[in-house]
Design a protein around this motif. Structure first.
Motif, PDB file in Angstrom:
ATOM      1  N   ARG A  40      40.955 -15.071  -1.922  1.00 17.38           N
ATOM      2  CA  ARG A  40      40.685 -13.593  -2.109  1.00 17.38           C
ATOM      3  C   ARG A  40      40.385 -12.903  -0.811  1.00 17.38           C
ATOM      4  O   ARG A  40      41.007 -11.733  -0.728  1.00 17.38           O
ATOM      5  CB  ARG A  40      39.206 -13.472  -2.872  1.00 17.38           C
ATOM      6  CG  ARG A  40      39.270 -13.969  -4.235  1.00 17.38           C
ATOM      7  CD  ARG A  40      37.957 -13.723  -4.844  1.00 17.38           C
ATOM      8  NE  ARG A  40      37.710 -12.531  -5.411  1.00 17.38           N
ATOM      9  CZ  ARG A  40      38.525 -12.156  -6.532  1.00 17.38           C
ATOM     10  NH1 ARG A  40      39.231 -12.971  -7.116  1.00 17.38           N
ATOM     11  NH2 ARG A  40      38.181 -11.005  -7.219  1.00 17.38           N
ATOM     12  N   GLN A  41      40.231 -13.349   0.312  1.00 21.87           N
ATOM     13  CA  GLN A  41      39.925 -13.042   1.732  1.00 21.87           C
ATOM     14  C   GLN A  41      41.287 -12.528   2.183  1.00 21.87           C
ATOM     15  O   GLN A  41      41.345 -11.608   2.690  1.00 21.87           O
ATOM     16  CB  GLN A  41      39.298 -13.758   2.672  1.00 21.87           C
ATOM     17  CG  GLN A  41      37.684 -14.119   2.280  1.00 21.87           C
ATOM     18  CD  GLN A  41      37.472 -15.043   1.057  1.00 21.87           C
ATOM     19  OE1 GLN A  41      38.424 -15.782   0.740  1.00 21.87           O
ATOM     20  NE2 GLN A  41      36.261 -15.042   0.331  1.00 21.87           N
ATOM     21  N   GLN A  42      42.368 -13.396   1.941  1.00 20.44           N
ATOM     22  CA  GLN A  42      43.723 -12.972   2.259  1.00 20.44           C
ATOM     23  C   GLN A  42      43.986 -11.724   1.675  1.00 20.44           C
ATOM     24  O   GLN A  42      44.863 -10.883   2.336  1.00 20.44           O
ATOM     25  CB  GLN A  42      44.601 -14.382   2.027  1.00 20.44           C
ATOM     26  CG  GLN A  42      46.033 -14.008   2.403  1.00 20.44           C
ATOM     27  CD  GLN A  42      46.829 -15.316   2.041  1.00 20.44           C
ATOM     28  OE1 GLN A  42      46.414 -15.970   1.037  1.00 20.44           O
ATOM     29  NE2 GLN A  42      48.119 -15.203   2.484  1.00 20.44           N
ATOM     30  N   ALA A  43      43.758 -11.757   0.314  1.00 20.67           N
ATOM     31  CA  ALA A  43      44.085 -10.524  -0.520  1.00 20.67           C
ATOM     32  C   ALA A  43      43.553  -9.378   0.157  1.00 20.67           C
ATOM     33  O   ALA A  43      44.116  -8.348   0.316  1.00 20.67           O
ATOM     34  CB  ALA A  43      44.069 -10.655  -1.801  1.00 20.67           C
ATOM     35  N   GLN A  44      42.191  -9.602   0.340  1.00 22.35           N
ATOM     36  CA  GLN A  44      41.397  -8.280   0.918  1.00 22.35           C
ATOM     37  C   GLN A  44      42.048  -7.819   2.305  1.00 22.35           C
ATOM     38  O   GLN A  44      42.263  -6.604   2.542  1.00 22.35           O
ATOM     39  CB  GLN A  44      39.951  -8.659   0.987  1.00 22.35           C
ATOM     40  CG  GLN A  44      39.096  -7.447   1.482  1.00 22.35           C
ATOM     41  CD  GLN A  44      37.876  -8.065   1.448  1.00 22.35           C
ATOM     42  OE1 GLN A  44      37.202  -9.013   1.182  1.00 22.35           O
ATOM     43  NE2 GLN A  44      36.978  -6.984   1.884  1.00 22.35           N
ATOM     44  N   SER A  45      42.276  -8.861   3.262  1.00 24.41           N
ATOM     45  CA  SER A  45      42.818  -8.456   4.467  1.00 24.41           C
ATOM     46  C   SER A  45      44.291  -7.479   4.372  1.00 24.41           C
ATOM     47  O   SER A  45      44.521  -6.953   5.012  1.00 24.41           O
ATOM     48  CB  SER A  45      43.021  -9.658   5.213  1.00 24.41           C
ATOM     49  OG  SER A  45      43.676  -9.789   6.656  1.00 24.41           O
ATOM     50  N   VAL A  46      45.117  -8.248   3.446  1.00 25.65           N
ATOM     51  CA  VAL A  46      46.366  -7.624   3.170  1.00 25.65           C
ATOM     52  C   VAL A  46      46.193  -6.077   2.941  1.00 25.65           C
ATOM     53  O   VAL A  46      46.689  -5.087   3.398  1.00 25.65           O
ATOM     54  CB  VAL A  46      47.311  -8.390   2.322  1.00 25.65           C
ATOM     55  CG1 VAL A  46      48.452  -7.639   2.067  1.00 25.65           C
ATOM     56  CG2 VAL A  46      47.772  -9.716   2.972  1.00 25.65           C
ATOM     57  N   MET A  47      45.241  -6.248   1.973  1.00 27.81           N
ATOM     58  CA  MET A  47      45.351  -4.732   1.262  1.00 27.81           C
ATOM     59  C   MET A  47      44.198  -3.646   2.332  1.00 27.81           C
ATOM     60  O   MET A  47      44.651  -2.314   2.324  1.00 27.81           O
ATOM     61  CB  MET A  47      44.176  -4.696   0.009  1.00 27.81           C
ATOM     62  CG  MET A  47      45.262  -5.399  -1.183  1.00 27.81           C
ATOM     63  SD  MET A  47      44.385  -5.214  -2.794  1.00 27.81           S
ATOM     64  CE  MET A  47      42.856  -5.894  -2.433  1.00 27.81           C
ATOM     65  N   ASN A  48      43.458  -4.061   3.023  1.00 32.84           N
ATOM     66  CA  ASN A  48      42.733  -3.294   4.069  1.00 32.84           C
ATOM     67  C   ASN A  48      43.762  -2.753   5.042  1.00 32.84           C
ATOM     68  O   ASN A  48      43.076  -1.922   5.790  1.00 32.84           O
ATOM     69  CB  ASN A  48      41.665  -4.271   4.671  1.00 32.84           C
ATOM     70  CG  ASN A  48      40.464  -4.279   3.907  1.00 32.84           C
ATOM     71  OD1 ASN A  48      40.333  -3.754   2.649  1.00 32.84           O
ATOM     72  ND2 ASN A  48      39.735  -5.146   4.088  1.00 32.84           N
ATOM     73  N   ARG A  49      44.903  -3.259   5.286  1.00 29.59           N
ATOM     74  CA  ARG A  49      45.836  -2.683   6.067  1.00 29.59           C
ATOM     75  C   ARG A  49      46.273  -1.174   5.833  1.00 29.59           C
ATOM     76  O   ARG A  49      46.645  -0.426   6.566  1.00 29.59           O
ATOM     77  CB  ARG A  49      47.083  -3.503   6.447  1.00 29.59           C
ATOM     78  CG  ARG A  49      46.878  -4.891   6.858  1.00 29.59           C
ATOM     79  CD  ARG A  49      48.290  -5.602   7.268  1.00 29.59           C
ATOM     80  NE  ARG A  49      48.134  -7.026   7.268  1.00 29.59           N
ATOM     81  CZ  ARG A  49      48.929  -7.839   6.467  1.00 29.59           C
ATOM     82  NH1 ARG A  49      49.899  -7.323   6.071  1.00 29.59           N
ATOM     83  NH2 ARG A  49      48.422  -9.258   6.155  1.00 29.59           N
ATOM     84  N   THR A  50      46.125  -1.053   4.361  1.00 30.96           N
ATOM     85  CA  THR A  50      46.846   0.018   3.834  1.00 30.96           C
ATOM     86  C   THR A  50      45.457   0.946   3.176  1.00 30.96           C
ATOM     87  O   THR A  50      45.701   2.218   3.279  1.00 30.96           O
ATOM     88  CB  THR A  50      47.672   0.036   2.708  1.00 30.96           C
ATOM     89  OG1 THR A  50      48.830  -0.871   3.366  1.00 30.96           O
ATOM     90  CG2 THR A  50      48.383   1.126   2.136  1.00 30.96           C
ATOM     91  N   ILE A  51      44.566   0.329   2.541  1.00 31.62           N
ATOM     92  CA  ILE A  51      43.622   1.256   1.796  1.00 31.62           C
ATOM     93  C   ILE A  51      42.438   1.299   2.712  1.00 31.62           C
ATOM     94  O   ILE A  51      41.738   0.186   3.397  1.00 31.62           O
ATOM     95  CB  ILE A  51      42.931   0.373   0.693  1.00 31.62           C
ATOM     96  CG1 ILE A  51      44.409   0.220  -0.313  1.00 31.62           C
ATOM     97  CG2 ILE A  51      42.058   0.780  -0.295  1.00 31.62           C
ATOM     98  CD1 ILE A  51      44.066  -0.751  -1.788  1.00 31.62           C
ATOM     99  N   GLU A  52      42.036   2.659   3.029  1.00 28.85           N
ATOM    100  CA  GLU A  52      40.727   2.775   4.008  1.00 28.85           C
ATOM    101  C   GLU A  52      39.417   2.576   3.037  1.00 28.85           C
ATOM    102  O   GLU A  52      38.499   2.229   3.844  1.00 28.85           O
ATOM    103  CB  GLU A  52      40.967   4.231   4.412  1.00 28.85           C
ATOM    104  CG  GLU A  52      42.314   4.394   5.371  1.00 28.85           C
ATOM    105  CD  GLU A  52      42.183   5.840   5.814  1.00 28.85           C
ATOM    106  OE1 GLU A  52      41.287   6.643   5.608  1.00 28.85           O
ATOM    107  OE2 GLU A  52      43.295   6.187   6.134  1.00 28.85           O
ATOM    108  N   ASN A  53      39.560   2.808   1.966  1.00 30.58           N
ATOM    109  CA  ASN A  53      38.177   2.646   1.389  1.00 30.58           C
ATOM    110  C   ASN A  53      37.782   1.257   0.726  1.00 30.58           C
ATOM    111  O   ASN A  53      38.454   0.930  -0.229  1.00 30.58           O
ATOM    112  CB  ASN A  53      38.211   3.814   0.021  1.00 30.58           C
ATOM    113  CG  ASN A  53      36.561   3.836  -0.829  1.00 30.58           C
ATOM    114  OD1 ASN A  53      36.049   2.765  -0.607  1.00 30.58           O
ATOM    115  ND2 ASN A  53      36.725   4.982  -1.326  1.00 30.58           N
ATOM    116  N   PRO A  54      36.608   0.831   1.220  1.00 38.78           N
ATOM    117  CA  PRO A  54      36.367  -0.676   0.894  1.00 38.78           C
ATOM    118  C   PRO A  54      36.072  -0.982  -0.557  1.00 38.78           C
ATOM    119  O   PRO A  54      36.551  -1.841  -1.135  1.00 38.78           O
ATOM    120  CB  PRO A  54      35.402  -1.168   1.706  1.00 38.78           C
ATOM    121  CG  PRO A  54      34.988  -0.021   2.616  1.00 38.78           C
ATOM    122  CD  PRO A  54      36.077   1.249   2.403  1.00 38.78           C
ATOM    123  N   GLY A  55      35.581   0.147  -1.240  1.00 40.54           N
ATOM    124  CA  GLY A  55      35.140   0.203  -2.712  1.00 40.54           C
ATOM    125  C   GLY A  55      36.562   0.021  -3.696  1.00 40.54           C
ATOM    126  O   GLY A  55      36.546  -0.649  -4.634  1.00 40.54           O
TER     127      GLY A  55
END
Length: 174
Positions: A137-152
């Protein structure tokens, strides 16, 4: 193919329809409260949660799927409560099958065509996760955080990430 769903409570039937990238648990708090007065059905729309995946993702197809599910549940008429995209689906049902809807509640969406693409960053992030094999899950979160600014938003999306039988991770929505 039928929609995944669950129910609770007793009384007149009320169907909760979640929004884009959601699942039947998204409106769980509302379901719990309404179950004191209604028989509340929570469903996963096609391409969401544990329902089937299909190429058809328009409101007519989505509303047809809900009506087919209602038929299997022997629900002639229902109160529909839809959130966001689920509200659009609920409106399509009410427009196409008015005799099946006793009440309509629509949240966080209007009956108009939106001209602004508010979710491009979400789609881009999800496409990015498809370019790699997700091992956690951390890998997916890391990939998505490159594009999505809102952690929620990222946390909301991660609710639909599951571990496959092959040990990798994939999305419940299509």
């Amino acid at each position: 193919m039928l929609l995944n769903g669950k129910s609770r409570g007793e009384g007149s039937p009320l169907v909760l329809i979640h929004g884009l990238f959601g699942d039947l648990d998204n409106l769980g708090g509302l379901a719990k409260s309404l179950a004191q007065h209604f028989c509340v059905y929570q469903i996963d729309l096609p391409n969401h949660g544990q329902s089937y995946h299909t190429e058809d993702m328009d409101y007519q197809s989505q509303s047809d799927a809900v009506i087919a599910w209602m038929n299997t549940q022997h629900l002639e008429t229902v109160t529909l409560v839809g959130h966001s995209m689920g509200g659009k689906v609920a409106m399509a049902i009410a427009q196409r099958f008015p005799e099946r809807v006793t009440q309509l509640v629509v949240m966080d969406i209007a009956p108009v065509d939106y001209q602004v693409s508010r979710h491009d960053n979400v789609f881009n992030a999800l496409h990015e996760t498809q370019t790699v094999t997700l091992d956690n899950r951390q890998q997916a979160q890391s990939v998505m955080n490159r594009t999505i600014e809102n952690p929620g938003v990222t946390q909301f999306l991660l609710k639909s990430l599951y571990k496959t039988d092959h040990g990798h991770y994939d999305w419940r929505f299509d």
